[in-house]
Design a protein around this motif. Sequence first.
Motif, short mmCIF file in Angstrom:
data_model
loop_
_atom_site.label_atom_id
_atom_site.label_comp_id
_atom_site.label_asym_id
_atom_site.label_seq_id
_atom_site.Cartn_x
_atom_site.Cartn_y
_atom_site.Cartn_z
N VAL B 134 0.83 -1.20 0.00
CA VAL B 134 0.00 0.00 0.00
C VAL B 134 0.87 1.25 0.00
CG1 VAL B 134 -1.59 1.32 1.43
CG2 VAL B 134 -2.01 -1.09 1.01
N PHE B 137 1.94 2.02 -3.37
CA PHE B 137 0.89 2.69 -4.14
C PHE B 137 0.79 4.17 -3.77
CE2 PHE B 137 -0.83 -1.60 -5.02
CZ PHE B 137 -0.85 -1.48 -6.38
N LEU B 145 0.59 11.97 -9.64
CA LEU B 145 -0.08 13.26 -9.47
C LEU B 145 0.84 14.40 -9.87
CD1 LEU B 145 -2.84 14.16 -8.47
CD2 LEU B 145 -1.84 14.52 -6.23
N ALA B 148 0.89 14.73 -13.54
CA ALA B 148 -0.37 15.00 -14.22
C ALA B 148 -0.60 16.49 -14.41
CB ALA B 148 -1.53 14.39 -13.44
N TYR B 149 0.00 17.30 -13.56
CA TYR B 149 -0.19 18.75 -13.68
C TYR B 149 0.92 19.36 -14.51
CZ TYR B 149 -3.86 19.06 -10.17
OH TYR B 149 -5.04 18.95 -9.50
N TRP B 161 -0.78 17.59 -0.27
CA TRP B 161 -2.06 17.17 0.33
C TRP B 161 -2.15 15.65 0.39
CZ3 TRP B 161 -5.08 19.60 3.42
CH2 TRP B 161 -5.21 20.98 3.34
N LEU B 162 -1.78 15.03 -0.74
CA LEU B 162 -1.88 13.57 -0.78
C LEU B 162 -0.95 12.94 0.24
CD1 LEU B 162 -3.01 11.08 -2.13
CD2 LEU B 162 -1.19 11.20 -3.79
N VAL B 165 -2.48 13.29 3.76
CA VAL B 165 -3.58 12.35 4.03
C VAL B 165 -3.04 10.93 4.12
CG1 VAL B 165 -5.68 11.38 3.07
CG2 VAL B 165 -5.34 13.82 3.05
N PHE C 151 -12.03 13.11 -2.20
CA PHE C 151 -10.71 13.72 -2.03
C PHE C 151 -9.85 13.50 -3.26
CE2 PHE C 151 -6.29 13.00 -0.45
CZ PHE C 151 -5.97 14.33 -0.30
N ALA C 154 -10.94 15.72 -5.96
CA ALA C 154 -10.50 17.10 -5.74
C ALA C 154 -9.03 17.26 -6.12
CB ALA C 154 -10.70 17.48 -4.27
N LEU C 155 -8.22 16.24 -5.82
CA LEU C 155 -6.80 16.32 -6.14
C LEU C 155 -6.57 16.42 -7.64
CD1 LEU C 155 -4.94 13.74 -3.89
CD2 LEU C 155 -4.62 16.19 -3.92
N THR C 156 -7.37 15.70 -8.40
CA THR C 156 -7.10 15.61 -9.84
C THR C 156 -7.94 16.57 -10.66
OG1 THR C 156 -8.69 13.82 -9.97
CG2 THR C 156 -6.40 13.20 -9.73
N VAL C 157 -8.71 17.45 -10.01
CA VAL C 157 -9.67 18.25 -10.77
C VAL C 157 -8.97 19.22 -11.72
CG1 VAL C 157 -9.96 20.20 -9.20
CG2 VAL C 157 -11.89 19.39 -10.52
N ALA C 162 -5.73 13.12 -15.42
CA ALA C 162 -5.44 12.35 -14.22
C ALA C 162 -6.55 11.38 -13.83
CB ALA C 162 -5.14 13.29 -13.07
N LEU C 165 -5.64 8.08 -12.71
CA LEU C 165 -4.84 8.06 -11.49
C LEU C 165 -5.69 7.75 -10.26
CD1 LEU C 165 -1.84 8.79 -11.47
CD2 LEU C 165 -2.48 11.00 -10.56
N ILE C 168 -5.42 4.53 -8.12
CA ILE C 168 -4.18 4.45 -7.33
C ILE C 168 -4.27 5.35 -6.11
CG2 ILE C 168 -1.70 4.90 -7.35
CD1 ILE C 168 -1.62 4.20 -10.21
N LEU C 169 -4.90 6.52 -6.28
CA LEU C 169 -4.98 7.47 -5.17
C LEU C 169 -5.90 6.95 -4.06
CD1 LEU C 169 -5.22 10.90 -7.01
CD2 LEU C 169 -3.23 9.75 -6.13
N LEU C 171 -6.95 3.74 -3.52
CA LEU C 171 -6.71 2.39 -3.01
C LEU C 171 -6.18 2.35 -1.58
CD1 LEU C 171 -6.06 -0.77 -4.38
CD2 LEU C 171 -3.92 0.05 -3.44
N PRO C 172 -5.13 3.14 -1.27
CA PRO C 172 -4.61 3.07 0.11
C PRO C 172 -5.64 3.49 1.15
CG PRO C 172 -3.06 4.20 -1.32
CD PRO C 172 -4.32 4.05 -2.10
N CYS C 175 -8.45 0.60 1.40
CA CYS C 175 -8.02 -0.73 1.86
C CYS C 175 -8.49 -1.10 3.27
CB CYS C 175 -6.50 -0.81 1.82
SG CYS C 175 -5.90 -1.74 0.44
N LEU C 212 -11.36 14.54 5.85
CA LEU C 212 -11.27 14.57 4.39
C LEU C 212 -11.93 15.79 3.75
CD1 LEU C 212 -11.43 10.83 3.37
CD2 LEU C 212 -9.53 12.42 3.20
N ALA C 215 -9.23 18.33 3.69
CA ALA C 215 -8.19 18.01 2.71
C ALA C 215 -8.71 18.24 1.29
CB ALA C 215 -7.73 16.57 2.89
#
Lengths: 46, 285, 225
Positions: B134, B137, B145, B148-149, B161-162, B165, C151, C154-157, C162, C165, C168-169, C171-172, C175, C212, C215
């Motif tokens: 995990v 990942f 990420l 991607a930007y 942020w990621l 969290v 969340f 929001a990260l990929t907006v 993305a 993606l 992958i974001l 999954l953790p 889980c 969340l 975040a």
Amino acid sequence: MNEKYELYVWSSYGLGAAVLLWNLLLPLWRRRALLRSLNEARDEGE
Amino acid sequence: MWTWFHRLASPPSFYRFADRLAPWLLGLGLLLLAVGCYGGLFIAPADYQQGDAFRVIYVHVPAAALSLFVYVLMAVAGAIALVWRMKLAECAVVAAAPIGASFTALALVTGMLWGKPTWGAYWVWDARLTSELVLLFLYLGVIGLNQAYSDARTAARACAWLALVGVVNVPIVHYSVQWWNSLHQGSTILSLEAVRDPKISSSMLWPLLLTLSGSFAFFFAVWLRRLQNEVVARERGANWVRDCVLQAPLAAVSNEQSGMTGPELDPSMQSRQGRQRHGEPRGAD
Amino acid sequence: MNAMLDAAWAVFVRELRLALRRPAEATQPLVFYCVLALLFPLGLAAQDVGLRAFAPAIVWVSALLAALLGIERLFRADVDDGTLEQWLLADVPFPMLVGAKLAAQWLLIAAPLIVAAPLIALALNLQPQAIGVLLLGLLFGTPVLVFSGGFAAALTVGAPRAGLLIPILVLPMMCPALIFGAGAVRAAQVGLSVEGPLYFLAAMMVLSLTLLPWAAAGALRNALE
């Protein structure tokens, strides 16, 4: 070293060395490319 | 102390600081790693239960420790980047992710190589293995990420942020051994009882401590190098980049990697940069 | 305080209204969920006794995938028509509005899944005594799924490429919910105590409900700047 385990041990050390090398070389290459592009940009500017 | 910290946060002085520190760290790390690996492979006696298979520990444990440490470091840098909007911290998040991901992958693979001879299977759905997966990942998410930007700052702050969290996951990784019933052996050196009643003999311990400290020094060295790259890439138009980075010809770049402390700056140049430090270059808030 | 709740309520109602205007789109997660869960038995031998053992995992993974369906579009329309910028300008805390939107999404996506879960559980041969635990687990676990999906959205907006993606974001974050949710059902199947995993799920729900939205709001603010 016991032959039974030799392959596992040596391959893990080899992989460790590969990871170190990768981490060492990647920033160097990136730096080369950066400097090249910066130099080009400067030469064009002058 | 605080002013020192502030000065370090400015890109040009960080760049020179890293130039001075990284070669030493790299040399120290590689030396410790070399001695530790030699000790682990040839000097340490074979384990009475696991035979020679335990020698994987000298690769596996440093990689696993780094994978956790780097993630926490990334989250701390992310918090600093988000709270104080510090550019250097943003770079730090982005620079740490690929290194952390590579060590996480190494920890996973060496864990499998260790598991096959001792447990009889490459992979078991044990808590620690799963959590390490995990973690991989999480790292891949940060890397993806970031790519991607198109704007580097937005990307780095999204990554921050990621990371913040995701850091909730790191304690789960650490304490999952206690939560679920696990096949994985408990951590051998870092528990209190181990101090009183050492589970690992000193002839086995010292190579482990060497490879552990060596890989941490190595990490900091390559992290500084990546950070330098990030900083230069973002400030490519700034005056100090032209003066400080490009003044050093391409040849000097490869020289300093072999242990030299980097190009010395002549006094006139230093005073020029001292002035420019306050007139912040393009892109500053 | 009242103005804050009023604003959050307005966002909540708006979200529901927008969804009800397109009922076909709103029922997509439910349909996807049923199809997915009912396809699993076709992959096994007919009358396979293993189906019962797999049932908790099937229900939970289907719920997880259904919650992910279309999640990357969650904020896109609001970014395009400027709604989010209005929210940012409002003197109501931005995270609160984001939380209200996510809560409405939970009602739209997850509530139908929970209602449909007993039927699916029966179709998968789950023992009747485990169904109550399954529902309770889904009640605690689906907010985790929806909020972490929000969340990630929001990260990929700000990055249109993305969308891939997102799995992958999330999954953790998803889980642990999967592990404890399905674990509770498995414990109930064999008559073990289910309190531990359910408490864990509830704790994770509280954690994601409280943290969340902040975040996600921070990530949205970053993407909009």
